[in-house]
Design an enzyme around this catalytic site. Structure first.
Site, short mmCIF file in Angstrom:
data_model
loop_
_atom_site.label_atom_id
_atom_site.label_comp_id
_atom_site.label_asym_id
_atom_site.label_seq_id
_atom_site.Cartn_x
_atom_site.Cartn_y
_atom_site.Cartn_z
N ASP A 24 -9.63 -3.89 -5.71
CA ASP A 24 -9.11 -2.97 -4.69
C ASP A 24 -9.91 -1.67 -4.70
OD1 ASP A 24 -7.50 -1.49 -2.94
OD2 ASP A 24 -5.68 -2.50 -3.62
N CYS A 43 0.85 -1.20 0.00
CA CYS A 43 0.00 0.00 0.00
C CYS A 43 0.89 1.25 0.00
CB CYS A 43 -0.96 -0.05 1.19
SG CYS A 43 -2.26 1.17 1.10
N HIS A 99 -8.22 -5.37 -1.61
CA HIS A 99 -6.99 -4.81 -1.05
C HIS A 99 -6.44 -5.69 0.08
CE1 HIS A 99 -4.30 -1.43 -0.27
NE2 HIS A 99 -4.47 -1.65 1.01
#
Lengths: 141, 374
Positions: B315, B162, B344
């Protein structure tokens, strides 16, 4: 009576209530279909609101005013406490933070020492001569 | 043997007391996330307790401020090249070491990798003035050095997740020494494709300067409210699925662990947040190679390490469109994108992780890592 013959353990009222709630809102039941439609409608509405320029402008203004008020208030309180020679909130927070860090450091130091001892131990073991079958010879023999 | 009536009565009263206490505690803290309010009811009804997290054995090999460098040693090490994980600054480290059998870190150690991870800790006042330069040239660089020293390797695989992927890319651009491979998992690169996040952080209605000046570090309720606003209805209605499957302890256990992780963010270091919002979300300078850190441009074209771009197709935090341009921006010819049909968090915690996602990533890293000498 064997274990497999036993009836399942009685579920509590709460579990049965939650299960019923889950069943009533399941998309395949009649009530669930109504619930799903309501959920989708509410999602569409909230998405439209949260992306609308009017909402973004208004929420941005409210947020900015709130933050600026907070900055002014913090400054006033800290100045007043300093004048009175009293510890400020930020100083107390700082002290708490430092204590937490000392705790972290002690914990990490312990772990680092373990690693060092482990490395030293491995080095010592590698340096030791391999044992042989023949008896050690006497000095001068 | 069934319990006697007094035993059942005692259990009922104790249960009610615990439930009331847990809910009262949640109401006192008043978080935005529904987890603390709903968890006691699910635990009580299912009889399942919150599972232990980050179960893979590890040691702390280095610490600096609130940051810790964790080491997960392989039971039988097969690769000389270690892996260093860099996480997002707002998340806790344990998402990639989620539950036994559902842990990417556990998977990699079993594959013979010496694994390290940076735990950013909970930022305090000392981190308010932390800059991108301190973060990259100070904390991450030191973590890289310690990883190389402890693992006795000349180079490593940097694995960013991320925002941690954005940090890992920026680091490799500025300090390429020692980085042999780079894995960017669900990593935002083109911030103009950030959907509602780009819209909400636009300069004309989001005053990041006031926020940082008012709070120092960005507090968790502010961050939580942002995530909550993305899907406010689903945030609540997904709990209905756990009501339906209250008899399935595995499902309840995984669900609670995932919700716990989602409700456990930490404050965002203020100055880092200021530059992140301005340079990445508001001006998209990172994507254009014009973001400045310590007076130098972060130019992804300088990255010569092998790059794997891991994208989750569903995501909704780092949208696939944000990550897709990466392979065309880096300087190396050995760059590829792999896409997986998960969300995600699903990349790290879903049932598809151990069967589909991780073996594929692990195979890519292994093919580019040096083997242990005999």
């Amino acid at each position: 009576m064997s274990d497999s013959d036993r009836p399942p353990p009685p579920r509590g009222l709460l579990a049965r209530g939650l299960k019923l709630l889950g069943h009533l809102t399941h998309p395949e039941t009649r009530t669930g279909k109504v619930f799903t439609r309501a959920e989708q409608g509410l999602t569409r509405f909230l998405t439209r609101v949260s992306e609308s320029p009017t909402y973004l402008r208004a929420s941005g203004t409210v947020l900015r005013q709130g933050l600026n008020a907070r900055i002014r208030r913090n400054s006033l309180v800290e100045n007043a406490l300093h004048t009175l020679r009293l510890p400020t909130t930020s100083e107390v927070e700082n002290l708490r933070d430092q204590l937490r860090r000392v705790n972290d450091q002690v914990e990490a130091l312990g772990s680092q020492l373990e690693v060092v001892v482990d490395l030293l131990h491995r080095k010592e073991s590698a340096a030791e001569p391999a044992p042989t079958d023949s008896p050690p010879t006497k000095p001068g023999a | 043997m069934t319990a006697s009536t007094p035993q059942r009565l005692r259990s009922f009263v104790t249960g009610q007391f615990e439930l009331t206490r847990a809910v009262a505690h949640a109401l006192k803290a008043r978080p935005f996330n529904p987890y603390p309010y709903l968890k006691p009811f699910i635990e009580r009804a299912s009889g399942v307790r919150e599972p232990p997290i980050s179960a893979t054995p590890h040691t702390v090999v280095y610490t600096r401020g609130s940051m810790r460098l964790l080491r997960y040693a392989a039971p039988r090490r097969r690769h000389r090249t270690p892996i260093l994980f860099v996480y997002s600054l707002i998340n806790r480290w344990y998402i990639l070491d989620f539950l036994p059998g559902r842990s990417l870190i556990e998977h990699l150690t079993q594959e013979g990798f010496d694994v390290y991870a940076i735990d950013w800790g909970v930022p305090g006042q000392e981190e308010e003035r932390l800059t991108w330069s301190d973060l990259l040239g100070g904390l991450i660089q030191t973590a890289v050095r310690w990883t190389l020293r402890v693992s006795k390797s000349r180079d490593l695989t940097l694995y960013g997740y991320c925002m941690g992927g954005t940090l890992a890319l920026a680091y490799t651009s500025l300090y390429p020494e020692g980085v042999r491979n780079l894995v960017a998992q669900a990593t935002p690169v083109d911030f103009s494709k950030g959907g509602v996040y780009t819209l909400w952080t636009a300069a004309n209605h989001f005053d990041v300067d006031s926020l940082v000046d008012a709070y120092g570090n960005v507090p968790t309720p502010v961050l939580e409210s942002g995530f909550l606003m993305v899907a406010p209805v689903q945030r609540l209605t997904r709990w209905l699925e756990v009501c339906r499957r209250i008899d399935d302890p595995d499902f309840v256990s995984t669900f609670l662990a995932m919700e716990r992780w989602g409700s456990d963010p930490v404050p965002f270091p203020g100055e880092v947040y200021r530059q992140y919002i301005k340079d990445c979300y508001q001006q998209n300078l990172f994507h254009q190679g014009r973001m400045k850190v310590g007076g130098e441009n972060v130019d992804l074209g300088r990255i010569q390490a092998s790059v794997l771009n891991v994208i989750a197709e569903h995501d909704t935090i780092a949208f696939p469109a944000m990550s897709e341009p990466l392979v065309d921006l880096v300087g190396t010819k050995d760059a590829q994108t792999r896409r997986y049909p998960v969300g995600h968090i699903g990349l790290s915690a879903s049932s598809k992780g151990p069967t589909h996602v991780w073996p594929s990533i692990s195979e890519w890293i292994a093919a580019r890592s040096r083997a242990m000498e005999p």
